[in-house]
Design an enzyme around this catalytic site. Structure first.
Site, PDB file in Angstrom:
ATOM      1  N   HIS A   1      -1.746   1.526   4.459  1.00 33.38           N
ATOM      2  CA  HIS A   1      -1.048   2.781   4.176  1.00 33.38           C
ATOM      3  C   HIS A   1      -0.023   2.565   3.065  1.00 33.38           C
ATOM      4  O   HIS A   1       0.615   1.510   2.993  1.00 33.38           O
ATOM      5  CB  HIS A   1      -0.337   3.307   5.422  1.00 33.38           C
ATOM      6  CG  HIS A   1      -1.259   3.546   6.580  1.00 33.38           C
ATOM      7  ND1 HIS A   1      -1.455   2.607   7.567  1.00 33.38           N
ATOM      8  CD2 HIS A   1      -2.029   4.615   6.902  1.00 33.38           C
ATOM      9  CE1 HIS A   1      -2.313   3.092   8.460  1.00 33.38           C
ATOM     10  NE2 HIS A   1      -2.678   4.295   8.078  1.00 33.38           N
TER      11      HIS A   1
ATOM     12  N   ASP B   1      -0.327  -3.454   3.076  1.00 30.02           N
ATOM     13  CA  ASP B   1      -0.678  -2.614   4.219  1.00 30.02           C
ATOM     14  C   ASP B   1      -1.668  -1.544   3.761  1.00 30.02           C
ATOM     15  O   ASP B   1      -1.641  -1.109   2.601  1.00 30.02           O
ATOM     16  CB  ASP B   1       0.587  -1.959   4.770  1.00 30.02           C
ATOM     17  CG  ASP B   1       0.378  -1.238   6.090  1.00 30.02           C
ATOM     18  OD1 ASP B   1       0.716  -1.816   7.135  1.00 30.02           O
ATOM     19  OD2 ASP B   1      -0.117  -0.089   6.072  1.00 30.02           O
TER      20      ASP B   1
ATOM     21  N   HIS C   1       7.563   2.736   6.039  1.00 35.40           N
ATOM     22  CA  HIS C   1       7.464   4.199   5.940  1.00 35.40           C
ATOM     23  C   HIS C   1       8.814   4.899   6.099  1.00 35.40           C
ATOM     24  O   HIS C   1       8.895   6.115   5.890  1.00 35.40           O
ATOM     25  CB  HIS C   1       6.496   4.750   6.990  1.00 35.40           C
ATOM     26  CG  HIS C   1       5.080   4.332   6.789  1.00 35.40           C
ATOM     27  ND1 HIS C   1       4.425   4.482   5.584  1.00 35.40           N
ATOM     28  CD2 HIS C   1       4.193   3.747   7.636  1.00 35.40           C
ATOM     29  CE1 HIS C   1       3.192   4.012   5.700  1.00 35.40           C
ATOM     30  NE2 HIS C   1       3.026   3.561   6.931  1.00 35.40           N
TER      31      HIS C   1
ATOM     32  N   ASP D   1      -3.789  -3.883   8.567  1.00 35.55           N
ATOM     33  CA  ASP D   1      -4.632  -2.780   8.989  1.00 35.55           C
ATOM     34  C   ASP D   1      -5.704  -2.411   7.970  1.00 35.55           C
ATOM     35  O   ASP D   1      -6.463  -1.465   8.186  1.00 35.55           O
ATOM     36  CB  ASP D   1      -3.790  -1.550   9.362  1.00 35.55           C
ATOM     37  CG  ASP D   1      -2.602  -1.326   8.465  1.00 35.55           C
ATOM     38  OD1 ASP D   1      -2.453  -2.049   7.455  1.00 35.55           O
ATOM     39  OD2 ASP D   1      -1.798  -0.416   8.750  1.00 35.55           O
TER      40      ASP D   1
END
Length: 308
Positions: free
Chosen positions: A160, A158, A121, A242
């Site tokens: 996200h 992931d 990120h 996740d």
């Protein structure tokens, strides 16, 4: 032989009580991997500024360094914190990713980097989403610039979107960046129309509650054909866990078997195009039991594929 890169500094990056990105994540992973006696364990070194400068400007490195507290905790945004040990941990996390590239490109095989804070990120000048430096992007640029590779592929599974990796590599025509992720979900980026300056980015949004079957169909119809056509010299994984059904931060509902299936398929593609060379770098995963189980299964596939 599969190489595991980690470093004790990852445990010194403290976050507030109750924060999902905590030292216990790496502790759980290392405990789960302890019985794997065929793993070649190595220390993750500190990254050099020269390596970070391939993806971040000097002002970002300076800002992160200046934000590092002498005591207590410093809050960089709503989710991202630093403690006195965070800067060193972040430098070892990025350094571990780069060392894994050196290892795999020099000696073959594959590697897993069990470090925190994560990195996918972190944008050019913006730490966010628990991330300080773009570990995966720095590793890809190192492979290109220091090892002379022509094509590096990154697959980010992931839950996200890897907005930071996308930002750092938007203009890099030597990288194919593919991100599958839940949408809608933070950070709100990752639409299919976000293609990169050279058509080098592929986003594969997945709806909440879609599950492993829809993930498998998306990878078989979109991701795997793109990788086969690209024929990478190296495959790097942003390995977030996740998307697991037990994770508290999202709702894709994958099982450990789904991570096994995905890892096996990616290893097979790497075997066909880049001599099996894979560098897998830890990103998210916040239910400790699910994280430990999924990482152990993921690494076990890496080990088994390396034996063949």
């Amino acid at each position: 032989m599969t190489v595991l890169f980690t470093h004790p500094s990852s445990l010194d990056h403290a976050t507030p009580e109750g924060h999902p990105e905590r030292a216990a994540r790496v502790e759980a992973i290392l405990k789960a991997l302890a019985p794997f006696d065929t793993l070649n364990r190595k220390d993750a070194p500190e990254v050099t500024d020269a390596a970070l400068l391939r993806v971040h400007p000097q002002r970002h490195i300076d800002a992160i360094t200046a934000a590092s507290p002498v005591s207590g905790l410093a809050q960089l945004d709503a989710d991202t914190w630093m403690s006195p040990g965070s800067l060193r941990a972040a430098r070892h996390a990025a350094g571990g990713a780069i060392a894994a590239v050196d290892e795999v490109l020099s000696n073959g095989g594959n590697a897993f980097v069990a470090m925190r804070p994560p990195g996918h990120h972190a944008e050019k000048t913006t730490p966010m989403g628990f991330c300080l430096f773009g570990n995966v992007a720095a590793a890809a640029k190192h492979a290109l610039d220091m090892h002379g590779l022509a094509r590096v592929a990154i697959v980010d599974f992931d839950v996200h979107h890897g907005n930071g990796t996308q930002d750092l590599l938007w203009d890099e025509e030597r990288v194919l960046f593919i991100s599958s992720h839940q949408m809608p979900l933070w950070p709100g980026t990752g639409d299919v129309e976000e293609r990169g300056a050279h058509g080098n980015i592929m986003n594969v949004p997945l709806p909440p509650e879609s599950g492993g079957a829809q993930m498998r169909e998306a990878y078989e119809s979109k991701v795997f054909p793109a990788l086969e056509a690209y024929r990478p010299d190296l495959l790097i994984l942003s390995a977030g866990f996740d998307a697991h059904k037990d994770d508290p931060l999202a709702n894709l509902n994958w099982t450990t078997a789904d991570f096994v299936w995905l890892t096996q398929a990616l290893c097979d593609i790497a075997a066909r195009h880049c001599e099996g060379r894979i560098v897998s770098i830890l990103e998210g995963g916040y239910d400790l039991d699910a994280l430990a189980e999924a990482v152990a299964a993921h690494v076990n596939v890496l080990i088994e594929k390396e034996k063949r």
